[in-house]
Design a protein around this motif. Structure first.
Motif, PDB file in Angstrom:
ATOM      1  N   GLN A  92       0.846  -1.189   0.000  1.00  0.00           N
ATOM      2  CA  GLN A  92       0.000   0.000   0.000  1.00  0.00           C
ATOM      3  C   GLN A  92       0.881   1.239   0.000  1.00  0.00           C
ATOM      4  OE1 GLN A  92      -1.731   1.271   3.673  1.00  0.00           O
ATOM      5  NE2 GLN A  92      -0.856  -0.461   4.794  1.00  0.00           N
ATOM      6  N   LEU A  97      -4.247   0.568  -2.104  1.00  0.00           N
ATOM      7  CA  LEU A  97      -3.693  -0.758  -2.339  1.00  0.00           C
ATOM      8  C   LEU A  97      -2.907  -0.791  -3.650  1.00  0.00           C
ATOM      9  CD1 LEU A  97      -4.121  -3.740  -1.074  1.00  0.00           C
ATOM     10  CD2 LEU A  97      -5.657  -4.032  -3.012  1.00  0.00           C
ATOM     11  N   CYS A 121      -1.092 -10.237   3.579  1.00  0.00           N
ATOM     12  CA  CYS A 121      -1.748  -8.979   3.975  1.00  0.00           C
ATOM     13  C   CYS A 121      -2.650  -9.306   5.168  1.00  0.00           C
ATOM     14  CB  CYS A 121      -2.587  -8.430   2.829  1.00  0.00           C
ATOM     15  SG  CYS A 121      -1.658  -8.110   1.321  1.00  0.00           S
ATOM     16  N   ILE A 126     -10.653  -2.294   2.924  1.00  0.00           N
ATOM     17  CA  ILE A 126     -10.553  -1.659   1.611  1.00  0.00           C
ATOM     18  C   ILE A 126     -11.929  -1.505   0.992  1.00  0.00           C
ATOM     19  CG2 ILE A 126      -8.237  -2.504   1.068  1.00  0.00           C
ATOM     20  CD1 ILE A 126      -9.662  -4.712  -0.582  1.00  0.00           C
ATOM     21  N   LEU A 132      -7.808   2.260   1.155  1.00  0.00           N
ATOM     22  CA  LEU A 132      -7.763   1.691   2.502  1.00  0.00           C
ATOM     23  C   LEU A 132      -8.435   2.624   3.502  1.00  0.00           C
ATOM     24  CD1 LEU A 132      -4.166   0.481   2.061  1.00  0.00           C
ATOM     25  CD2 LEU A 132      -5.929  -1.016   2.955  1.00  0.00           C
TER      26      LEU A 132
END
Length: 518
Positions: A92, A97, A121, A126, A132
């Motif tokens: 990110q 992302l 992750c 998201i 995010l």
């Protein structure tokens, strides 16, 4: 039938991660479904029959989802555990992302590069375009006071809390009649989380219509289940399991499928909930964490399984916010990510109603005159409230004095409700803006009930016309007063212990001298 709602924090909110923490309390970055269940249980439990209470709050027939943050007018979802990136890469940047470095290891077409070391992750939320969520949190330090009103030794506490002014979205899934009853009590201002009697916990809930993603129920021999919330499963022997069969997950023995361990990514956690009613912890729950991905192969009927998962969710104890899943999500089949990642849970756009009202409002000649006009209007309202509050303080003093004199209560004994009882009333006016009088005076659980409180709310005297209890006189005192007037009045009264003789005299000397009491 689902009813979505938007919850906005008015105060900082503490959603404790673990009650077993010895040091500072850490907060979750979302609002749990059990917190919403607690709000409704507090309002409805006394009104419902035993059977209805069981059906709504314990059976799992009604699902209270967790509430996740809103990003760009979309409900954000937990980052799937099957997403990985090569060690050394950044998955990110600046809150977005990096899809080109993410690989989906649950896809049948994913080929692992043996020369690459992958990292999972493991956190975050998201939206459909890869933005995010940023849930702002704050750290607050508190200390207890000793008898001298100074900091007590060894009584220093740290609280981590979700900041005020942030929005989350969740849903309640229930039958038509139950849902209508829940909706009546869900909208409005409530208090959730820890330390609600302090400055924490106030939220505002608004019912909304939300566009849900489409469901792909085409028949295949494979089914991927993405856990949007935690889920709790038991096997055929009634024992908790982290690797359920499809029949155990769906709750239907006719639907079979084998869990593919090589392509499933299951993260787990345990949880012990504190039961306020019993004053103790429930048994430990073994949960599959949100974000986990379970892939089943050789599925007997994919369409029927998806239909049941969409309608009922997965696992048990769904009333506590568990069991929210998505079957065959868009990103599942591809080894890399494309935009949009999934169909969005879109919130309605802001209504133009308020805007039109604002546009119709008369405009001041300049910002300065507008500011002055607003301050003058506020001063008029404040002055009017002060007069009413001073009158209420005098009448309250007379209630305590009458109770003492009529019953010939000696100096060493108390008479009338204590300050802690009055603080409970103040909390009701602080958190229940709809019908606080009902919570104070109606029913067997009323806060100001006279029964079984002979020297408190139940103490009585002759007012010249009839015998009245303190509860009845207090109800008359606050009738037709505004919320702000009652809150200001109680805030001043609760500084004293008016049921005690010396404190009542102090009350008279310090408060009534301002209002002109002789």
């Amino acid at each position: 039938m689902k009813q979505y709602y938007k919850i906005t924090t008015i105060d900082p909110v503490i959603m404790t991660q673990s009650s077993a923490t010895e040091g500072g309390l850490q907060t979750l970055d979302y609002i749990t479904g059990s917190a919403i269940l607690g709000v409704l249980a507090g309002k409805l439990y006394a009104q419902l029959s035993e059977q209805d209470s069981w059906s709504i709050f314990h059976s799992g027939a009604v699902q209270f989802s967790p509430c996740y943050p809103v990003v760009n007018n979309e409900l954000s979802l937990p980052v799937p555990a099957s997403w990985h990136f090569a060690k050394g890469d950044e998955w990110q940047k600046e809150g977005v992302l990096q899809a080109d470095v993410i690989s989906n290891h649950a896809s049948q077409r994913f080929n692992r590069d043996e020369q690459t070391q992958y990292k999972q992750c493991r956190s975050g939320f998201i939206n459909s375009l890869g933005a995010l969520a940023e849930v702002k949190q704050t750290l607050i330090t508190k200390t207890a006071l000793n008898d001298k009103q100074t900091a007590a030794k060894g009584q220093l506490f740290n609280y981590s809390a979700i900041n005020a002014g942030q929005s989350f979205v969740g849903f309640v899934d229930a039958d038509g009649e139950q849902l209508e009853m829940i909706k009546k009590h869900l909208a409005g201002q409530h208090s959730i989380g820890r330390s609600r009697s302090s400055e924490f916990g106030r939220v505002s809930i608004e019912l909304i219509e939300l566009t849900e993603p489409s469901v792909n129920s085409a028949f295949t021999s494979e089914l991927s289940i993405y856990c949007i919330s935690d889920i709790e499963c038991i096997d055929q022997f009634g024992l908790p399991t982290y690797t359920p069969t499809l029949a155990e997950l769906v709750g239907d023995e006719k639907i079979t499928g084998t869990l593919d361990g090589s392509r499933s990514f299951i993260r787990t956690t345990t949880l012990s909930r504190f039961n306020q009613k019993r004053g103790g912890f429930d048994g430990e729950q073994a949960l599959i964490s949100k974000g986990s991905v379970l892939v089943f192969k050789d599925v007997s009927n994919t369409a029927e399984a998806i239909e049941q998962l969409s309608e009922k969710g997965a696992g048990i104890n769904k009333q506590q916010g568990q069991g929210w899943v998505l079957a065959n999500p868009m990103w599942q089949q591809t080894p890399t990510l494309d935009m949009p990642i999934f169909d969005a849970y879109s919130l309605p756009k802001a209504s133009g109603k308020n805007k039109s009202v604002k546009e119709k409002a008369p405009k001041a000649n300049s910002p300065l005159t507008q500011f002055i006009a607003a301050r003058l209007q506020q001063n008029e309202v404040t002055k009017g409230d002060s007069d009413v509050v001073n009158t209420m303080l005098k009448e309250m003093y007379h209630l305590y004095r009458n109770a003492r004199q009529y019953n010939r209560v000696v100096i060493a004994h108390d008479a009338g409700p204590s300050s802690s009882q009055l603080r409970r009333v103040a909390e009701v006016y602080r958190y229940n803006r709809n019908k606080p009088e009902a919570e104070l005076f109606d029913g067997a659980h009323a806060i100001c009930k006279a029964e079984n409180d002979a020297i408190g709310w139940g103490i009585n005297w002759d007012n010249g016309q009839q015998i009245v209890t303190f509860s009845e006189a207090f109800k008359q005192l606050i009738s037709s007063k505004t919320h702000s007037q009652i809150e200001r009045f109680l805030e001043q009264v609760c500084r004293y212990e008016p049921c005690q003789f010396n404190s009542l005299n102090k009350y008279k000397k310090e408060l009534l001298s301002v209002g002109g009491e002789a």
